[in-house]
Scaffold this motif. Structure first.
Motif, PDB file in Angstrom:
ATOM      1  N   TRP A 173      -2.693  11.878  -0.631  1.00 28.61           N
ATOM      2  CA  TRP A 173      -2.522  11.504   0.781  1.00 28.61           C
ATOM      3  C   TRP A 173      -1.019  11.474   1.082  1.00 28.61           C
ATOM      4  O   TRP A 173      -0.373  10.432   0.966  1.00 28.61           O
ATOM      5  CB  TRP A 173      -3.158  10.143   1.063  1.00 28.61           C
ATOM      6  N   ASN A 225       0.798  -1.223   0.000  1.00 27.55           N
ATOM      7  CA  ASN A 225       0.000   0.000   0.000  1.00 27.55           C
ATOM      8  C   ASN A 225       0.831   1.273   0.000  1.00 27.55           C
ATOM      9  O   ASN A 225       0.282   2.354  -0.190  1.00 27.55           O
ATOM     10  CB  ASN A 225      -0.907   0.011   1.235  1.00 27.55           C
ATOM     11  N   ASP A 271       2.289  -3.765  12.191  1.00 29.19           N
ATOM     12  CA  ASP A 271       1.441  -4.110  11.025  1.00 29.19           C
ATOM     13  C   ASP A 271       1.703  -5.570  10.644  1.00 29.19           C
ATOM     14  O   ASP A 271       1.924  -5.899   9.481  1.00 29.19           O
ATOM     15  CB  ASP A 271       1.777  -3.184   9.855  1.00 29.19           C
ATOM     16  N   PHE A 280       5.619   0.478  10.495  1.00 30.22           N
ATOM     17  CA  PHE A 280       4.668   1.016  11.480  1.00 30.22           C
ATOM     18  C   PHE A 280       5.194   0.836  12.913  1.00 30.22           C
ATOM     19  O   PHE A 280       4.466   1.071  13.865  1.00 30.22           O
ATOM     20  CB  PHE A 280       3.312   0.314  11.357  1.00 30.22           C
ATOM     21  N   ARG A 294     -11.506  -4.326  10.428  1.00 30.08           N
ATOM     22  CA  ARG A 294     -10.953  -3.285   9.565  1.00 30.08           C
ATOM     23  C   ARG A 294     -10.757  -3.779   8.123  1.00 30.08           C
ATOM     24  O   ARG A 294     -10.993  -3.047   7.165  1.00 30.08           O
ATOM     25  CB  ARG A 294      -9.682  -2.835  10.253  1.00 30.08           C
ATOM     26  N   ARG A 295     -10.335  -5.038   7.992  1.00 27.57           N
ATOM     27  CA  ARG A 295     -10.082  -5.564   6.642  1.00 27.57           C
ATOM     28  C   ARG A 295     -11.380  -5.821   5.868  1.00 27.57           C
ATOM     29  O   ARG A 295     -11.378  -5.964   4.655  1.00 27.57           O
ATOM     30  CB  ARG A 295      -9.274  -6.863   6.717  1.00 27.57           C
TER      31      ARG A 295
HETATM   32  C1  SR1 Z   1      -2.885   4.001   4.290  1.00 26.52           C
HETATM   33  S1  SR1 Z   1      -1.986   2.622   4.591  1.00 26.52           S
HETATM   34  C2  SR1 Z   1      -3.105   1.330   4.617  1.00 26.52           C
HETATM   35  C3  SR1 Z   1      -2.618   0.154   5.326  1.00 26.52           C
HETATM   36  O1  SR1 Z   1      -1.483  -0.392   4.709  1.00 26.52           O
HETATM   37  C4  SR1 Z   1      -0.647  -0.975   5.678  1.00 26.52           C
HETATM   38  O2  SR1 Z   1      -0.401  -2.298   5.378  1.00 26.52           O
HETATM   39  C5  SR1 Z   1      -1.344  -0.808   7.007  1.00 26.52           C
HETATM   40  O3  SR1 Z   1      -2.099  -1.943   7.368  1.00 26.52           O
HETATM   41  C6  SR1 Z   1      -2.185   0.368   6.756  1.00 26.52           C
HETATM   42  O4  SR1 Z   1      -3.256   0.497   7.645  1.00 26.52           O
END
Ligand code: SR1
Ligand code: MG
Length: 406
Positions: free
Chosen positions: A75, A44, A233, A257, A347-348
């Motif tokens: 972002w 990501n 993470d 992270f 969250r996922r």
């Molecule tokens: C905005 S970043 C999205 C996600 O990618 C990473 O792997 C983390 O889990 C983060 O929350």
């Protein structure tokens, strides 16, 4: 859009051999004259290059972009996260070297980590998605978490720990976790997305006061509890694996992270992602035995973590920490892990950055897999203080499967 961060040159495949040639440490590993680089980043956030020479030697260069790759330049995100990754990997080179890639160099000016090439390895999530089991992976991760915990906490003086914690604060990345894991799934937010068939399930989750109160407790613990340097993470996409004989090798990657936080956050991240794998396995009809083996990974993870810390405990820096403190602390870590596992799974399904285990399924399978995940995860969160063993987590999964089928 202009970046809010100072300019630095981004690597391209054609620039990689020159970059290697300019650094004697790297040029000794890979011959820049014959090196060929490919950009392979599928995460990501970052650029990732694998570079190999004509002898077959390779290395990996990971460069932090000044924005979130998944979303784009709109972002902005601090590239200093590369320093957080270098800090965590450096500690791991000493504390748990057989569970992380070798870090060859860190370029502070261009936010580039040069690391062992793991391109012959496979992401653990990919292996799980294929329905394969590799014994030894959960065990290695449990040991990794225990050794990183000891090396940044019980194994060092309190004053040293505070200095390390201050250097590792990583506020921008932690804020992403606070927002994406603990806040956004529980409100109407433009970054969320989920199948409309789940509207009612998500709505009831957002009205569930007992659940929301527990999620707030977990969020506040994530924000304020600094037990050790955590990975931050540690999902199944942050582990590279390779079959070796009848077992497997594992390397934990991507600790950008990392910060001081509750240790249960890392263990919970693994357990929550294994829940996604179980939901996938169920809807694909992979059978009880296979799902039992996936669930067994959570047991192995926890036992390896506990065993390793108990082995290290006699070498704790503060001899005045009571002999019985570890057992008491471990109880709290487990309760945290159960709650964080639930939050990571929710969250996922609801929030930004999906996981292919469930998101990659066709709609008729994705919806029940997501429903099973949400029901299991929210129960884990609400009941975390009474779900005192991995077996109790399995029972909740079984009940959720039945409820979704009914
Ligand atoms: C905005 S970043 C999205 C996600 O990618 C990473 O792997 C983390 O889990 C983060 O929350
Ligand atoms: Mg990552």
């Amino acid at each position: 859009m202009a970046s809010v961060y100072p300019d630095y040159d981004l690597l391209t495949p054609s620039a990689v051999p020159g970059y290697i040639a300019a650094q004697p440490t790297l040029a000794r590993l890979v011959d820049p004259e014959t090196a060929v680089a490919t950009e392979v980043g599928d995460g990501n956030l970052n650029l990732v290059f694998v570079c190999r020479d004509s002898r077959g030697s390779g290395l990996c260069l990971k460069q932090a972009l000044p924005y979130v790759r998944l979303v784009g330049a709109s972002w902005p995100l601090t590239p200093d996260r590369a320093a957080a990754e270098a800090r965590s990997l450096t500690l791991a080179q000493a504390a748990a070297p057989e569970t992380v890639p070798t870090l060859y160099a860190f370029d502070h000016d261009r936010f580039i980590l040069a690391m062992q090439d793991l391109s012959d390895w496979t992401v653990w999530r990919t292996v799980l998605n294929r329905g394969e089991i590799l014994e030894g992976v959960a065990d290695a991760i449990g040991r990794y978490v225990a050794r990183m915990t000891f090396a940044s906490s019980f194994g060092i003086e309190g004053s040293e720990m505070r200095v390390l914690a201050a250097a590792a604060s990583n506020p921008h990345l932690a804020r992403i976790t606070e927002d994406l894991v603990f806040t956004e799934p529980y409100i109407d937010h433009p970054r969320n997305s989920f199948d409309s068939a789940l509207d009612q399930t998500v709505e009831s989750m957002r009205q569930d006061e007992a659940l929301l109160s527990e999620v707030s407790e977990l969020k506040y613990r994530f924000m304020t509890v600094g037990e050790a340097l955590i990975h931050g993470d540690l999902h199944t996409g942050s582990v590279m694996v390779r079959a070796v004989g009848s077992g497997a090798d594992a390397r934990v990657i991507d600790p950008e992270f990392s910060c001081f936080g509750p240790v249960g956050f890392d263990l919970g991240a693994v357990i929550g992602n294994l829940l996604l794998a179980q939901a996938r396995a169920h809807v694909l009809g992979r059978g009880e035995a296979y799902i039992g083996r996936l669930q067994g990974h959570a047991d192995v993870l926890w036992e390896a973590f506990r065993f390793e810390l108990e082995s290290l405990w006699p070498r704790r820096a503060d001899r005045h920490l009571h002999e019985g403190h570890l057992a008491r602390w471990l109880e709290g870590v487990w309760a945290d892990a159960v709650g964080f596992a639930g939050c990571k799974a929710v969250r996922r399904i609801v929030g930004l950055a999906k996981a292919s285990d469930v998101a990659g399924l066709p709609t008729p399978l994705r919806v029940p897999a997501a429903a099973i995940t949400l029901m299991t995860a929210t129960t884990w969160i609400r009941e975390r203080s009474t779900l005192t063993s991995p077996i109790a987590l399995r029972e909740v999964f079984g009940r959720s499967v039945e409820a979704v089928a009914a």
